[in-house]
Design a protein around this motif. Sequence first.
Motif, PDB file in Angstrom:
ATOM      1  N   PHE B 261      13.343  -8.751   7.371  1.00  0.00           N
ATOM      2  CA  PHE B 261      12.239  -8.575   6.434  1.00  0.00           C
ATOM      3  C   PHE B 261      12.739  -8.631   5.013  1.00  0.00           C
ATOM      4  CE2 PHE B 261       8.853  -7.555   9.207  1.00  0.00           C
ATOM      5  CZ  PHE B 261       9.403  -6.879  10.278  1.00  0.00           C
ATOM      6  N   GLU B 262      11.912  -9.195   4.135  1.00  0.00           N
ATOM      7  CA  GLU B 262      12.197  -9.044   2.717  1.00  0.00           C
ATOM      8  C   GLU B 262      11.895  -7.602   2.332  1.00  0.00           C
ATOM      9  OE1 GLU B 262      13.291 -11.525   0.811  1.00  0.00           O
ATOM     10  OE2 GLU B 262      13.194 -12.966   2.453  1.00  0.00           O
ATOM     11  N   ARG B 263      12.500  -7.156   1.263  1.00  0.00           N
ATOM     12  CA  ARG B 263      12.306  -5.766   0.836  1.00  0.00           C
ATOM     13  C   ARG B 263      10.842  -5.445   0.630  1.00  0.00           C
ATOM     14  NH1 ARG B 263      16.434  -3.786  -3.042  1.00  0.00           N
ATOM     15  NH2 ARG B 263      17.235  -2.664  -1.257  1.00  0.00           N
ATOM     16  N   SER B 264      10.088  -6.392   0.071  1.00  0.00           N
ATOM     17  CA  SER B 264       8.673  -6.122  -0.208  1.00  0.00           C
ATOM     18  C   SER B 264       7.878  -5.973   1.074  1.00  0.00           C
ATOM     19  CB  SER B 264       8.088  -7.255  -1.050  1.00  0.00           C
ATOM     20  OG  SER B 264       8.415  -8.489  -0.423  1.00  0.00           O
ATOM     21  N   GLU B 265       8.309  -6.712   2.122  1.00  0.00           N
ATOM     22  CA  GLU B 265       7.541  -6.688   3.369  1.00  0.00           C
ATOM     23  C   GLU B 265       7.729  -5.389   4.131  1.00  0.00           C
ATOM     24  OE1 GLU B 265       9.326 -10.220   5.013  1.00  0.00           O
ATOM     25  OE2 GLU B 265       7.455 -11.322   4.805  1.00  0.00           O
ATOM     26  N   VAL B 266       8.849  -4.711   3.869  1.00  0.00           N
ATOM     27  CA  VAL B 266       9.181  -3.521   4.652  1.00  0.00           C
ATOM     28  C   VAL B 266       8.110  -2.445   4.504  1.00  0.00           C
ATOM     29  CG1 VAL B 266      10.815  -1.610   4.855  1.00  0.00           C
ATOM     30  CG2 VAL B 266      11.653  -3.915   4.595  1.00  0.00           C
ATOM     31  N   LYS B 267       7.497  -2.368   3.316  1.00  0.00           N
ATOM     32  CA  LYS B 267       6.508  -1.315   3.084  1.00  0.00           C
ATOM     33  C   LYS B 267       5.230  -1.562   3.875  1.00  0.00           C
ATOM     34  CE  LYS B 267       9.084   0.845   0.295  1.00  0.00           C
ATOM     35  NZ  LYS B 267       9.140   0.769  -1.154  1.00  0.00           N
ATOM     36  N   ASP B 268       4.949  -2.826   4.176  1.00  0.00           N
ATOM     37  CA  ASP B 268       3.691  -3.170   4.816  1.00  0.00           C
ATOM     38  C   ASP B 268       3.773  -2.935   6.312  1.00  0.00           C
ATOM     39  OD1 ASP B 268       1.578  -6.157   4.631  1.00  0.00           O
ATOM     40  OD2 ASP B 268       1.422  -4.315   5.812  1.00  0.00           O
ATOM     41  N   ARG B 269       3.254  -1.789   6.765  1.00  0.00           N
ATOM     42  CA  ARG B 269       3.445  -1.405   8.158  1.00  0.00           C
ATOM     43  C   ARG B 269       2.733  -2.344   9.112  1.00  0.00           C
ATOM     44  NH1 ARG B 269       2.117   4.417   9.220  1.00  0.00           N
ATOM     45  NH2 ARG B 269       2.426   3.607  11.306  1.00  0.00           N
ATOM     46  N   HIS B 270       1.595  -2.869   8.680  1.00  0.00           N
ATOM     47  CA  HIS B 270       0.863  -3.775   9.579  1.00  0.00           C
ATOM     48  C   HIS B 270       1.639  -5.058   9.812  1.00  0.00           C
ATOM     49  CE1 HIS B 270      -2.656  -1.331   9.947  1.00  0.00           C
ATOM     50  NE2 HIS B 270      -2.706  -1.180   8.647  1.00  0.00           N
ATOM     51  N   LEU B 271       2.247  -5.542   8.728  1.00  0.00           N
ATOM     52  CA  LEU B 271       3.025  -6.773   8.846  1.00  0.00           C
ATOM     53  C   LEU B 271       4.202  -6.565   9.790  1.00  0.00           C
ATOM     54  CD1 LEU B 271       3.578  -9.656   7.799  1.00  0.00           C
ATOM     55  CD2 LEU B 271       4.993  -8.638   6.028  1.00  0.00           C
ATOM     56  N   VAL B 272       4.880  -5.444   9.606  1.00  0.00           N
ATOM     57  CA  VAL B 272       6.022  -5.133  10.455  1.00  0.00           C
ATOM     58  C   VAL B 272       5.587  -5.063  11.905  1.00  0.00           C
ATOM     59  CG1 VAL B 272       7.701  -3.342  11.019  1.00  0.00           C
ATOM     60  CG2 VAL B 272       7.267  -3.901   8.645  1.00  0.00           C
ATOM     61  N   ALA B 273       4.494  -4.327  12.151  1.00  0.00           N
ATOM     62  CA  ALA B 273       4.017  -4.170  13.525  1.00  0.00           C
ATOM     63  C   ALA B 273       3.638  -5.517  14.121  1.00  0.00           C
ATOM     64  CB  ALA B 273       2.823  -3.209  13.551  1.00  0.00           C
ATOM     65  N   LYS B 274       3.007  -6.372  13.295  1.00  0.00           N
ATOM     66  CA  LYS B 274       2.577  -7.668  13.807  1.00  0.00           C
ATOM     67  C   LYS B 274       3.779  -8.514  14.216  1.00  0.00           C
ATOM     68  CE  LYS B 274      -0.703 -11.103  13.933  1.00  0.00           C
ATOM     69  NZ  LYS B 274       0.213 -12.167  14.247  1.00  0.00           N
ATOM     70  N   ARG B 275       4.766  -8.564  13.357  1.00  0.00           N
ATOM     71  CA  ARG B 275       5.935  -9.385  13.682  1.00  0.00           C
ATOM     72  C   ARG B 275       6.640  -8.877  14.934  1.00  0.00           C
ATOM     73  NH1 ARG B 275       9.660 -11.231   8.757  1.00  0.00           N
ATOM     74  NH2 ARG B 275      10.780 -12.160  10.504  1.00  0.00           N
ATOM     75  N   LEU B 276       6.735  -7.553  15.056  1.00  0.00           N
ATOM     76  CA  LEU B 276       7.397  -7.001  16.237  1.00  0.00           C
ATOM     77  C   LEU B 276       6.596  -7.338  17.497  1.00  0.00           C
ATOM     78  CD1 LEU B 276       8.539  -3.472  14.979  1.00  0.00           C
ATOM     79  CD2 LEU B 276       9.947  -5.461  15.385  1.00  0.00           C
ATOM     80  N   SER B 277       5.274  -7.170  17.440  1.00  0.00           N
ATOM     81  CA  SER B 277       4.509  -7.428  18.664  1.00  0.00           C
ATOM     82  C   SER B 277       4.476  -8.913  18.993  1.00  0.00           C
ATOM     83  CB  SER B 277       3.096  -6.855  18.602  1.00  0.00           C
ATOM     84  OG  SER B 277       2.528  -7.092  17.363  1.00  0.00           O
ATOM     85  N   ASP B 278       4.469  -9.779  17.974  1.00  0.00           N
ATOM     86  CA  ASP B 278       4.568 -11.219  18.263  1.00  0.00           C
ATOM     87  C   ASP B 278       5.872 -11.518  18.995  1.00  0.00           C
ATOM     88  OD1 ASP B 278       3.004 -12.466  15.201  1.00  0.00           O
ATOM     89  OD2 ASP B 278       2.187 -11.762  17.111  1.00  0.00           O
ATOM     90  N   HIS B 279       6.927 -10.860  18.543  1.00  0.00           N
ATOM     91  CA  HIS B 279       8.229 -11.113  19.140  1.00  0.00           C
ATOM     92  C   HIS B 279       8.266 -10.685  20.603  1.00  0.00           C
ATOM     93  CE1 HIS B 279      12.719 -11.619  18.668  1.00  0.00           C
ATOM     94  NE2 HIS B 279      12.652 -10.910  19.769  1.00  0.00           N
ATOM     95  N   VAL B 280       7.749  -9.475  20.888  1.00  0.00           N
ATOM     96  CA  VAL B 280       7.867  -8.996  22.268  1.00  0.00           C
ATOM     97  C   VAL B 280       6.961  -9.776  23.208  1.00  0.00           C
ATOM     98  CG1 VAL B 280       8.581  -6.687  21.616  1.00  0.00           C
ATOM     99  CG2 VAL B 280       6.191  -7.128  22.068  1.00  0.00           C
TER     100      VAL B 280
END
Lengths: 202, 435
Positions: B261-280
């Motif tokens: 993640f870029e530093r700015s993206e880390v704060k966005d919890r929805h984005l993080v969750a989305k990327r993780l669930s796409d991956h799994v």
Amino acid sequence: MGSRASRLLREEEIEEIKKETGFSHSQITRLYSRFTSLDKGENGTLSREDFQRIPELAINPLGDRIINAFFPEGYFVLVIFREDQVNFRGFMRTLAHFRPIEDNEKNKNPATEPLNSRTNKLLFAFRLYDLDRDDKISRDELLQVLRMMVGVNISDEQLGSIADRTIQEADTNGDSCISFNEFIKVLEKVDVEQKMSIRFLH
Amino acid sequence: IGNIFDIYCSIIHVKQGVVCILVFLQWATLRIERGAKEKNHLLYKPYSNAIIAKEPTSLEEEIKEIRRSGSNKDLDSATEFELSDIFYFARRGVESIMDDEVTKRFTAEELKSWNLLTRSNYNFHYISLRLTVLWGLGLLIRYGFLLPLRVTLAFTGVGLLVFLTSVVGLLPNGRMKNFLSEKVHLMCYRICVRALTAIITYHDSENKPKNGGICVANHTSPIDVIILASDGCYAMVGQIHGGLMGVIQRSMVKACPHIWFERSEVKDRHLVAKRLSDHVEDKSKLPILIFPEGTCINNTSVMMFKKGSFEIGATVYPVAIKYDPRFGDAFWNSSKFGMVNYLLRMMSSWAIVCSVWYLPPMSREEGEDAVQFANRVKAAIARQGGLVDLLWDGGLKRAKVKDTFKEEQQKLYSKMLVDLYQHMATVGAALETCS
């Protein structure tokens, strides 16, 4: 390298503290480790921030008052020291109030009472109420402490009536304040020795 | 590749030699200490886990007990507030000053006996000539021999990782690429493991994480990653750094999909969750490796797991990592030491000895929310690793504790007062109707 104590405790100091507080050699060294681990600035003294960094103390409703007990009081002292700092001796002197009373100490000369005597334990508790150190708990001071303990959950009126009732029951000389002697009288049956003592594991 | 295997074999012999030396030195230290104890020399204070006895009683129980002891009235005429209530808070407060559960988790664990590293020398000052000579000998071996060897290996490992993953990245996506990527990652991590002389015991490997799952583990140091990744392939999750770390991250992601993640993206919890669930959801991708504590803890306890990874709904594979501190403390105290300093200390310790347990997979059950699920996983990891299970947030290392906890205490006390007040009122009313 390493996180060694900034200064090791000398034997003479340990003996002095032992005499003053009654803690054993091993208890003093253990508490010294604790003192140095709290001392983030590594300058041999603790500030209020060092205490506030302890989460369990920070969530204690009377946390700030307890921290106060460690810092030397009085206008005279504050003029000399620019910052509020407590050294290890002061730290131990305050902690000594919570040492359990041993049987062989009970019959000592009452003129030189040990720091952990019943009277001194009660004095510690009294000082948590008596913020301005005028040896009297006024209605306002009692209300302040009550408010700290209950937070926002009880109304001003109810708290006021609780304070009034408490003072009424304790106040014997009619000055609407609780003096230290009145405080002692009210609590004369409470098992102070046990409830205001902390047991060491060795 | 053949050369590398040769290096492996010779290093294994070295490793065995090192372990022998360690065992000898440990034995020698213990003998000396025992001898000193017999002569009643106060060498050091034996460390036990707690200084004071803490009673596990609740606020209400204790305050009632204090009142009971002091009251000559029976509880029917009890008042809602007593001056002695303050004793409870005073004692709890001073207890936490003498010893608390949280602050000691952010510094290295104290050892019962000295392991001849000055860095773990808290209460041991100059003890005896023999011990100092042993220490000197140890110093010579560690810095003169072990450290240069390990640093060379480390550079080799990292260099190979960057180079080979970039090469593999040039291949078209497909089975060949995945296969090679796996081999490359494993090989380079194993070199790094040798570079730290990490002696790892893996337990229950049949529970190893599978594709589409999330692997969670307790966090003690960045070395955790190397330890786990040398036994299996994972997709890493993290923030993209600059410098050498960034170079490594960028080349790794060419060979197989890691989640940076870029530093700015880390704060966005929805984005993080989305990327993780796409991956799994993509079963061809590797299991994700996450450390839910969010920070390094000193390996005596497990602190609060952040619920983010447990909300995604994938199968969770818990892993418990426990280091043996006698050979070298692996905890990274990031407020005291930078990364480079830390790695040098690691490489000049005797060895990193640890155990890894792969626990059976867990899924969120019906009616369980993410927080409860996280706590359940945390309890399983703590139990397996012999660690203390704490509810406190590892973020307390740097941040202040939230006021809500104090408010809870206040609520508890108020409730007690109000109950007693009601009780008084009803008793008073009953007495009035009687008379």
